[in-house]
Design an enzyme around this catalytic site. Structure first.
Site, PDB file in Angstrom:
ATOM      1  N   GLN A  71       0.826  -1.196   0.000  1.00 46.20           N
ATOM      2  CA  GLN A  71       0.000   0.000   0.000  1.00 46.20           C
ATOM      3  C   GLN A  71       0.867   1.256   0.000  1.00 46.20           C
ATOM      4  O   GLN A  71       2.081   1.194   0.201  1.00 46.20           O
ATOM      5  CB  GLN A  71      -0.945  -0.018   1.215  1.00 46.20           C
ATOM      6  CG  GLN A  71      -1.895  -1.222   1.192  1.00 46.20           C
ATOM      7  CD  GLN A  71      -3.016  -1.131   2.207  1.00 46.20           C
ATOM      8  OE1 GLN A  71      -3.478  -0.052   2.550  1.00 46.20           O
ATOM      9  NE2 GLN A  71      -3.465  -2.287   2.684  1.00 46.20           N
ATOM     10  N   LYS A 104       2.212   7.312   6.685  1.00 44.84           N
ATOM     11  CA  LYS A 104       1.080   6.514   6.199  1.00 44.84           C
ATOM     12  C   LYS A 104      -0.154   7.403   6.216  1.00 44.84           C
ATOM     13  O   LYS A 104      -0.545   7.914   7.277  1.00 44.84           O
ATOM     14  CB  LYS A 104       0.865   5.286   7.080  1.00 44.84           C
ATOM     15  CG  LYS A 104       1.909   4.203   6.889  1.00 44.84           C
ATOM     16  CD  LYS A 104       1.519   2.897   7.566  1.00 44.84           C
ATOM     17  CE  LYS A 104       2.561   1.819   7.294  1.00 44.84           C
ATOM     18  NZ  LYS A 104       2.203   0.506   7.885  1.00 44.84           N
ATOM     19  N   GLU A 115      -4.517  -0.353   5.457  1.00 43.23           N
ATOM     20  CA  GLU A 115      -3.672  -0.011   6.594  1.00 43.23           C
ATOM     21  C   GLU A 115      -4.161   1.312   7.174  1.00 43.23           C
ATOM     22  O   GLU A 115      -4.578   2.199   6.428  1.00 43.23           O
ATOM     23  CB  GLU A 115      -2.209   0.102   6.166  1.00 43.23           C
ATOM     24  CG  GLU A 115      -1.607  -1.222   5.744  1.00 43.23           C
ATOM     25  CD  GLU A 115      -0.117  -1.114   5.452  1.00 43.23           C
ATOM     26  OE1 GLU A 115       0.462  -0.043   5.749  1.00 43.23           O
ATOM     27  OE2 GLU A 115       0.464  -2.074   4.938  1.00 43.23           O
ATOM     28  N   ALA A 135       6.207   7.855  11.410  1.00 45.04           N
ATOM     29  CA  ALA A 135       6.983   6.911  12.218  1.00 45.04           C
ATOM     30  C   ALA A 135       8.465   7.152  12.022  1.00 45.04           C
ATOM     31  O   ALA A 135       8.948   7.278  10.892  1.00 45.04           O
ATOM     32  CB  ALA A 135       6.633   5.477  11.830  1.00 45.04           C
ATOM     33  N   LEU A 178      14.111   3.585  11.318  1.00 46.25           N
ATOM     34  CA  LEU A 178      15.290   2.963  11.911  1.00 46.25           C
ATOM     35  C   LEU A 178      16.513   3.274  11.043  1.00 46.25           C
ATOM     36  O   LEU A 178      16.370   3.694   9.888  1.00 46.25           O
ATOM     37  CB  LEU A 178      15.086   1.453  12.004  1.00 46.25           C
ATOM     38  CG  LEU A 178      14.010   0.990  12.989  1.00 46.25           C
ATOM     39  CD1 LEU A 178      13.775  -0.515  12.856  1.00 46.25           C
ATOM     40  CD2 LEU A 178      14.380   1.341  14.420  1.00 46.25           C
ATOM     41  N   ASP A 236      -1.856  -9.653  10.630  1.00 44.37           N
ATOM     42  CA  ASP A 236      -0.951  -9.534   9.477  1.00 44.37           C
ATOM     43  C   ASP A 236       0.522  -9.593   9.877  1.00 44.37           C
ATOM     44  O   ASP A 236       1.347  -8.888   9.318  1.00 44.37           O
ATOM     45  CB  ASP A 236      -1.244  -8.208   8.757  1.00 44.37           C
ATOM     46  CG  ASP A 236      -0.543  -8.129   7.409  1.00 44.37           C
ATOM     47  OD1 ASP A 236      -0.447  -9.148   6.726  1.00 44.37           O
ATOM     48  OD2 ASP A 236      -0.087  -7.022   7.051  1.00 44.37           O
ATOM     49  N   GLU A 273      11.568  -8.636  12.345  1.00 49.82           N
ATOM     50  CA  GLU A 273      12.986  -8.369  12.117  1.00 49.82           C
ATOM     51  C   GLU A 273      13.756  -8.241  13.427  1.00 49.82           C
ATOM     52  O   GLU A 273      13.172  -7.951  14.483  1.00 49.82           O
ATOM     53  CB  GLU A 273      13.159  -7.074  11.304  1.00 49.82           C
ATOM     54  CG  GLU A 273      12.583  -7.151   9.901  1.00 49.82           C
ATOM     55  CD  GLU A 273      12.824  -5.884   9.100  1.00 49.82           C
ATOM     56  OE1 GLU A 273      13.478  -4.960   9.616  1.00 49.82           O
ATOM     57  OE2 GLU A 273      12.358  -5.810   7.956  1.00 49.82           O
ATOM     58  N   ASP A 300       5.381  -2.270  11.365  1.00 51.30           N
ATOM     59  CA  ASP A 300       4.266  -2.390  10.425  1.00 51.30           C
ATOM     60  C   ASP A 300       2.993  -2.883  11.126  1.00 51.30           C
ATOM     61  O   ASP A 300       2.601  -4.042  11.008  1.00 51.30           O
ATOM     62  CB  ASP A 300       4.647  -3.346   9.282  1.00 51.30           C
ATOM     63  CG  ASP A 300       3.761  -3.139   8.058  1.00 51.30           C
ATOM     64  OD1 ASP A 300       2.918  -2.225   8.075  1.00 51.30           O
ATOM     65  OD2 ASP A 300       3.915  -3.905   7.083  1.00 51.30           O
TER      66      ASP A 300
END
Length: 527
Positions: free
Chosen positions: A217, A233, A254, A337, A340, A406, A411, A426
């Site tokens: 998305q 987002k 989302e 957000a 990283l 989902d 990670e 996410d």
């Protein structure tokens, strides 16, 4: 004679008219100067933002990775001009963000929670090898005065930290966040950095907006004048819109508000594995369309029949004129957000979740058919030793409380091997439903019948009246610029789901003669 008088009259009339127009212009200029002086914040710098070396509309994208590498290797300072931020349009509506757990707030349940012994257990000592980055605290860098993109060593520049400050004090907030990441946590429990970092996400001037590659998305990468970046987002649904019961989880939108709520929930649970997220009202025209260097993205902007500015980008799902993101008329909500560190600087390993769903309309995954599936997982590295499996169960608890189905991958930072926390990234498909509880999300807990003792004790605490989970999250979200973030039914669902998590643990305890195998002691005498 008559003709001469007419000509004289016309000349005088024109002169008078020009004088009146000049007088009107001077009055308007005087009023503008008076209003500007009256509204200028005390002590502000009237200089144009050219000092940043990043002119609007010309972001330094091509060399951003090189810059980040130089900064994180030896960086110890940045120009003061880069630290200044400008309030985005719409921020006046929301006010400056605050963090309720910063300092003692009378009557605050959050403040009381973070004073509880369970949230003050000692952390392991962080050694040099436990840090994600080890930087040279003495090396100073500055932008070239010529406006070049490159950083130069302080041996070639005459900039020094302000009096009384260390080199670290001059770091931009995003760099302090990156430098602070270690084997055990993304950020400390009582991190004074969170407030300025959230403020930067909500108010820093945006100098570049490009679409993030990959993913299903639309998402954008926003760049700030101090080279910080955030993942944006956009708002796709209103807060009270539930996911239709007949819609498959992998076809769902989302949600920007889910990303914001997930960060605060993750902190309340004391996981601290989600990078800080803030809501923001963005001007599509000035902060995306007019400054983007993404040619593919630029081609997807249009004006809707009612005059709203819209765009849709390119992605696997929902990137078309039928699913365009539109402003009102160009104001758009979204989540910002903290990114990283780039993977070229801090490699991350992606793990396929053992409880990954099939993502097929009719097929089921193995864990859905085999009730003894966990025994197989326990024999498979990295789940056969250490706390990796227990961290996965923590993540399942977080996902169940949010209703997020989902979680197909997760990670970790490669530098720390298997002895580190899992990143909870996410979370946009959380908080889609409040009227249904998807118990299958709890499969890791139900099938393995194990949970960290510290997690269980905190969950018990959050089920009590003084620290009710819904009240805590409501208070935390009230500080966000886009508040309210969650509709009340979603907050009430948290308490109901928390009760079901505790009930699942109780059933495990009732079936075993070895409670320590269910509640794995990771706290010992610390509480």
């Amino acid at each position: 004679m008559r003709h001469w008088l007419q000509t004289l009259f016309l000349r005088k009339f024109k002169v008078s008219l020009l004088f009146l127009l000049l007088l009107a212009v001077l009055v308007h200029l005087a009023m503008d100067l008076t209003l500007s002086a009256a509204h200028r914040p005390c002590g502000c710098d009237g200089k144009a933002p050219k000092a940043s070396g990043v002119p609007s509309g010309s972001p330094v994208l091509a060399s951003l990775k090189k810059l980040s590498l130089r900064i994180l290797q030896d960086f110890s300072g940045s120009n003061g001009s880069l630290e200044q931020s400008s309030r985005p349009r719409g921020a006046e509506r929301a006010g400056e963000p605050r963090i309720p757990w910063q300092g003692s707030t009378e009557g605050s349940k959050l403040a009381a929670l973070f004073e509880h012994p369970l949230y003050n257990t000692p952390m392991p000592e962080v050694t040099e090898k436990d840090k994600l980055f080890v930087v040279n605290p003495m090396e100073k860098f500055s932008l070239r005065s010529s406006g070049s993109d490159e950083w130069v060593s302080s041996s070639k520049a005459e900039t020094l930290p302000p009096t009384g400050k260390t080199a670290y004090d001059t770091y931009p907030t995003w760099l302090k966040f990156h430098v602070g990441i270690n084997r055990y946590e993304l950020y400390p429990r009582r991190d004074p950095l969170l407030l300025p970092l959230l403020q930067d996400l909500a108010m820093q001037r945006i100098v570049s907006s490009v679409q993030k590659t990959g993913g299903t998305q639309l998402k954008l990468i926003m760049t700030f004048p101090n080279y910080g970046q955030a993942l944006f987002k956009p708002m796709k649904q209103t807060r009270d819109q539930e996911t239709p019961a007949d819609l498959f989880y992998f076809s769902d939108f989302e949600r920007h508000n889910a990303e914001i709520a997930a960060f605060h929930l993750d902190r309340i649970l004391d996981f601290r594995r989600i990078p800080p997220v803030s809501g923001r009202l963005v001007n599509i025209t000035k902060e995306i369309r007019d400054i983007t260097t993404d040619k593919k993205l630029a081609k997807t902007f249009f004006i809707s029949p009612v005059g709203n500015v819209c765009f849709y980008g390119e992605c696997s799902y929902y990137c078309s004129t039928e699913h365009a993101v539109c402003g009102r008329p160009d104001q758009l909500e979204g989540s910002m957000a903290t990114l990283l560190p780039d993977k070229t600087l801090a490699k991350r390993r992606s793990w396929r979740s053992p409880w990954r769903r099939s993502y097929h309309k009719s097929k089921k995954a193995e864990w859905e058919l085999n009730p003894n599936y966990c025994a197989k997982v326990r024999e498979t590295p990295p789940y056969d030793r250490g706390h990796h499996l227990l961290d996965l169960i923590d993540m399942a608890v977080l996902d169940f409380l949010m209703g997020n189905m989902d979680r197909h991958h997760y990670e970790t930072f490669e530098k720390f091997g298997n002895d580190t926390f899992l990143l909870h990234l996410d979370n946009g498909r959380g908080f889609g439903t409040h009227s249904r509880d998807e118990l299958s999300i709890l499969a890791p807990l139900q099938q393995c019948c194990s949970i960290k003792k510290s997690t269980y004790l905190r969950l018990q605490l959050l089920a009590t009246q003084p620290y009710r989970l819904s009240d805590l999250l409501r208070e935390a979200l009230a500080a966000d610029p886009l508040a309210p973030i969650l509709a009340e039914p979603h907050l009430r669902a948290l308490d109901r789901r928390l009760g079901k998590v505790l009930a699942a643990v109780a059933r495990c305890l009732a079936r075993t003669a070895h409670p320590h195998q269910v509640l794995v002691d990771d706290v010992g005498s610390r509480v």
